[in-house]
Design an enzyme around this catalytic site. Sequence first.
Site, PDB file in Angstrom:
ATOM      1  CD1 TRP A 177      -2.105  -2.152   1.988  1.00 19.73           C
ATOM      2  CD2 TRP A 177      -2.930  -1.345   0.080  1.00 19.73           C
ATOM      3  NE1 TRP A 177      -3.101  -3.001   1.576  1.00 19.73           N
ATOM      4  CE2 TRP A 177      -3.631  -2.534   0.410  1.00 19.73           C
ATOM      5  CE3 TRP A 177      -3.278  -0.668  -1.088  1.00 19.73           C
ATOM      6  CZ2 TRP A 177      -4.655  -3.045  -0.385  1.00 19.73           C
ATOM      7  CZ3 TRP A 177      -4.302  -1.176  -1.880  1.00 19.73           C
ATOM      8  CH2 TRP A 177      -4.974  -2.349  -1.525  1.00 19.73           C
ATOM      9  CE  LYS A 199      -8.670  -3.064   3.996  1.00 18.63           C
ATOM     10  NZ  LYS A 199      -7.478  -2.366   3.506  1.00 18.63           N
ATOM     11  CG  ASP A 253      -3.121   3.933   4.376  1.00 13.67           C
ATOM     12  OD1 ASP A 253      -4.133   3.758   5.088  1.00 13.67           O
ATOM     13  OD2 ASP A 253      -2.903   3.293   3.324  1.00 13.67           O
TER      14      ASP A 253
HETATM   15  C1  PLP Z   1      -7.009  -1.879   2.217  1.00 14.97           C
HETATM   16  C2  PLP Z   1      -5.979  -0.834   2.290  1.00 14.97           C
HETATM   17  C3  PLP Z   1      -5.888   0.176   1.326  1.00 14.97           C
HETATM   18  C4  PLP Z   1      -6.777   0.230   0.108  1.00 14.97           C
HETATM   19  O1  PLP Z   1      -8.048   0.594   0.472  1.00 14.97           O
HETATM   20  P1  PLP Z   1      -9.190   0.840  -0.631  1.00 14.97           P
HETATM   21  O2  PLP Z   1     -10.270   1.452   0.197  1.00 14.97           O
HETATM   22  O3  PLP Z   1      -9.541  -0.480  -1.209  1.00 14.97           O
HETATM   23  O4  PLP Z   1      -8.659   1.782  -1.640  1.00 14.97           O
HETATM   24  C5  PLP Z   1      -4.929   1.143   1.498  1.00 14.97           C
HETATM   25  N1  PLP Z   1      -4.107   1.138   2.552  1.00 14.97           N
HETATM   26  C6  PLP Z   1      -4.162   0.170   3.488  1.00 14.97           C
HETATM   27  C7  PLP Z   1      -3.217   0.206   4.634  1.00 14.97           C
HETATM   28  C8  PLP Z   1      -5.104  -0.839   3.387  1.00 14.97           C
HETATM   29  O5  PLP Z   1      -5.151  -1.798   4.319  1.00 14.97           O
END
Ligand code: PLP
Length: 360
Positions: free
Chosen positions: A101, A195, A171
């Site tokens: 990511w 998540k 993030d």
């Molecule tokens: C799942 C995830 C993403 C991507 O998320 P989307 O909503 O599918 O774009 C980005 N960063 C992390 C750390 C993730 O776990």
Amino acid sequence: MSRVYNFSAGPAVLPEEVLKEAAEEMLDYKGSGMSVMEMSHRSKVYDTIIKEAEQDLRDLMNIPDNYKVLFLQGGASQQFAMIPMNLMKQKKAGYIVTGQWAKKAYQEAAIYGEAVKLASSEDKTFSYIPDCSDLDIPEDVDYVYICENNTIYGTKFKELPNTKGHTLVSDVSSCFLSEPVDVTKYGVIFGGVQKNIGPAGVVIVIIREDLITEDTLPGTPTMLKYKIHADNESLYNTPPAYGIYICGKVFKWLKKMGGLSVMKERNEEKAKILYDFLDQSKLFQGTVVPKDRSLMNVPFITGSDELDAKFIKEATAAGFVNLKGHRSVGGMRASIYNAMPKEGVEKLVEFMKKFEEENA
Ligand SMILES: *Cc1c(COP(=O)(O)O)cnc(C)c1O
């Protein structure tokens, strides 16, 4: 009705209480005669829902007044572009690449300016967090970017990097609300909610006000400007209204549970059950450097692809689902977010013990 233990990395398990409440309110939300899915995002009823959600999040995370909370769409992935478009004033940013990511975010930023790789753990399949206490950071970077919890590899920054005075962008998709954080250490905290918070379709951005300006990169679409969403309190266009409503319920659930310090204790307790087992197991082993282990995503392997597949198959049949590791790394991964009860982890470990005995 029978519910499974869902170890999915995302979309993931939600608190049963929240789902039940949402079910009860499905046809008639608080006497409105309609579902939240059916109501105007400009109605009084909905205004209360979104305002309360924001306030509850502010309470939980202790968000200072000089930060805006935005409820947006496009997932965490859209932020990979939105961040450079809005923040790359000098067209240079530093990225710490600790997983896929972070790498995607780094690659996206390179479309808009110079993305400098400050550190990486790719040399060892992202199984650790590099030392970020004294990085060589160019003076003129607009921000330093991290992915705080690496969902796929199961590592977590236990200490934030020393950004040497530069704005930190993080993030937190897979560790959002899993423990208390000091918001003042960040310029931007963002995460997709699917998540650890709510249904897919909502991304939450917590951003310091001075970073929200008219001065975005040329060609930035209106919908990708933080300012337009901040000025309109996340109601510039139709927001992901139902998803925000569910997030609001999860915030209330977290408050009722005792807030983020209680969640941290619970999460540590749950993760310890699994890691302690892995550390003494003769069959299963963790794949991450112990000091960098995530409390949320726990990857593990047997060392044999056949046994991995057998384990996943038998676990699924026994009601422990979505234990397959990310398609890029294989093996297993148990995601044990806030809403996974301790009992789920205990029962998983019991099952793993039994599997170990049977396959010794
Ligand atoms: C799942 C995830 C993403 C991507 O998320 P989307 O909503 O599918 O774009 C980005 N960063 C992390 C750390 C993730 O776990």
